[in-house]
Design a protein around this motif. Sequence first.
Motif, PDB file in Angstrom:
ATOM      1  N   ASN A 147       0.819  -1.219   0.000  1.00  0.00           N
ATOM      2  CA  ASN A 147       0.000   0.000   0.000  1.00  0.00           C
ATOM      3  C   ASN A 147       0.851   1.267   0.000  1.00  0.00           C
ATOM      4  O   ASN A 147       0.597   2.212  -0.767  1.00  0.00           O
ATOM      5  N   GLU A 148       1.862   1.291   0.852  1.00  0.00           N
ATOM      6  CA  GLU A 148       2.679   2.496   0.989  1.00  0.00           C
ATOM      7  C   GLU A 148       3.600   2.705  -0.214  1.00  0.00           C
ATOM      8  O   GLU A 148       3.851   3.840  -0.620  1.00  0.00           O
ATOM      9  N   GLN A 150       2.968   1.765  -3.308  1.00  0.00           N
ATOM     10  CA  GLN A 150       2.132   2.261  -4.395  1.00  0.00           C
ATOM     11  C   GLN A 150       1.813   3.743  -4.205  1.00  0.00           C
ATOM     12  O   GLN A 150       1.829   4.518  -5.171  1.00  0.00           O
ATOM     13  N   ASN A 151       1.548   4.139  -2.983  1.00  0.00           N
ATOM     14  CA  ASN A 151       1.313   5.565  -2.706  1.00  0.00           C
ATOM     15  C   ASN A 151       2.546   6.400  -3.027  1.00  0.00           C
ATOM     16  O   ASN A 151       2.445   7.511  -3.568  1.00  0.00           O
ATOM     17  N   TYR A 152       3.703   5.862  -2.681  1.00  0.00           N
ATOM     18  CA  TYR A 152       4.975   6.540  -2.959  1.00  0.00           C
ATOM     19  C   TYR A 152       5.147   6.756  -4.467  1.00  0.00           C
ATOM     20  O   TYR A 152       5.504   7.857  -4.923  1.00  0.00           O
ATOM     21  N   LYS A 154       2.762   6.808  -6.711  1.00  0.00           N
ATOM     22  CA  LYS A 154       1.726   7.736  -7.180  1.00  0.00           C
ATOM     23  C   LYS A 154       2.141   9.189  -6.955  1.00  0.00           C
ATOM     24  O   LYS A 154       1.919  10.052  -7.816  1.00  0.00           O
ATOM     25  N   GLN A 155       2.745   9.457  -5.811  1.00  0.00           N
ATOM     26  CA  GLN A 155       3.181  10.825  -5.502  1.00  0.00           C
ATOM     27  C   GLN A 155       4.230  11.317  -6.488  1.00  0.00           C
ATOM     28  O   GLN A 155       4.340  12.514  -6.752  1.00  0.00           O
ATOM     29  N   TYR A 159       3.188   5.782 -11.361  1.00  0.00           N
ATOM     30  CA  TYR A 159       2.273   4.652 -11.174  1.00  0.00           C
ATOM     31  C   TYR A 159       1.020   4.854 -12.006  1.00  0.00           C
ATOM     32  O   TYR A 159       0.418   5.932 -12.011  1.00  0.00           O
ATOM     33  N   GLU A 161      -2.609   2.950 -12.597  1.00  0.00           N
ATOM     34  CA  GLU A 161      -3.493   1.870 -12.158  1.00  0.00           C
ATOM     35  C   GLU A 161      -4.494   1.534 -13.259  1.00  0.00           C
ATOM     36  O   GLU A 161      -5.497   2.220 -13.439  1.00  0.00           O
TER      37      GLU A 161
END
Length: 350
Positions: A147-148, A150-152, A154-155, A159, A161
Amino acid sequence: MHDYIIVGCGLAGIAFAEKALQNSKSIIVINNQSQNASKVAGGLYNPVVLKRFSQVWNANEQLELLDVFYSDLEKKLKIKLDYKLPLLRKFYSIEEQNNWFIASDKPNLSNFLSTKLIFQNFKFVTSPYGFGEVLYSGYIDTQLLVNEYQNYLKQLNLYLEESFNHSLLQVEADFVTYKNYKARHIVFAEGFGMLLNPFFTSLPLDGTKGELLIIRAPNLDFNVILKTSIFVVPLGSDLYKVGATYNWDDKSNAPTDVAKLELIDNLKDLIACDFEIVEHRAGVRPTVKDRKPLVGTHYQYKNVHLLNGLGTRGVMLAPAMARDLYNLIEHKIQLDMNVDIRRIKNYGKF
């Protein structure tokens, strides 16, 4: 142009993405969340296959890389991932104790199996024959990691999806293109989703469904991993992870009542206190019959690569396999034939 398109963002995809970023390579990660084996994994690591009392392949090197890899990720993501805990195998007879001591005398296992019997009294756990301790064990919080990370990504706008449409991939001599993305290489780290990948359909990926429970048991009080036919891992706040089942026929991600009852029955054989089921998880592990990963470069396309088949030991294998694939692509360092897809007799023309 990117250096890498990476398809998949489980343990394998994360490990390769991180290796590429550490070497200042540009990446884009494409992932559709259809494969959740990494999120629902037990996350355990230990250097011994306890069922057969054999050393995990390349265990020492994998443990060294594991330490560095997850420690670096903890610092980068500012989260706790690696929980180093003793793993205690419960004995049910004198014969099991003797088998343990025989195994601990083997040169390749002596560093990993303690020769001191553990007779620690855990509340609500009966163990008249004691436990054997596996050294250098613990677990990785794989759900938090996925989860983290993927968030990294995205920022950083790295990424995407969506489902990867293999028919849209154009492979040229020195690069690949996918929709508006162009890259020197593409790495497929799709887990069990590889079965839909036309570039690698001849490889023998045989998914194994696994299910586990998260329970709340306020009366239990231990901070070790207990191992019988199941494992019980303390998560803190009276929560414990209980797993795992193995189903070679069902390839769905749906939790089943059959597996749930199996886990409950085995848990009741181990602990004698009330517990509440908080969560029931399921996923299909990307396993291979010879229990080795599937890593390498496509026999026809030099810029199409695979990182898959990490199976039940993904947290240990991912850092090492990502490093080895990266070194193959960038430095032409050949893979160990134990993991190279060229070992598969019916794959390609070598």
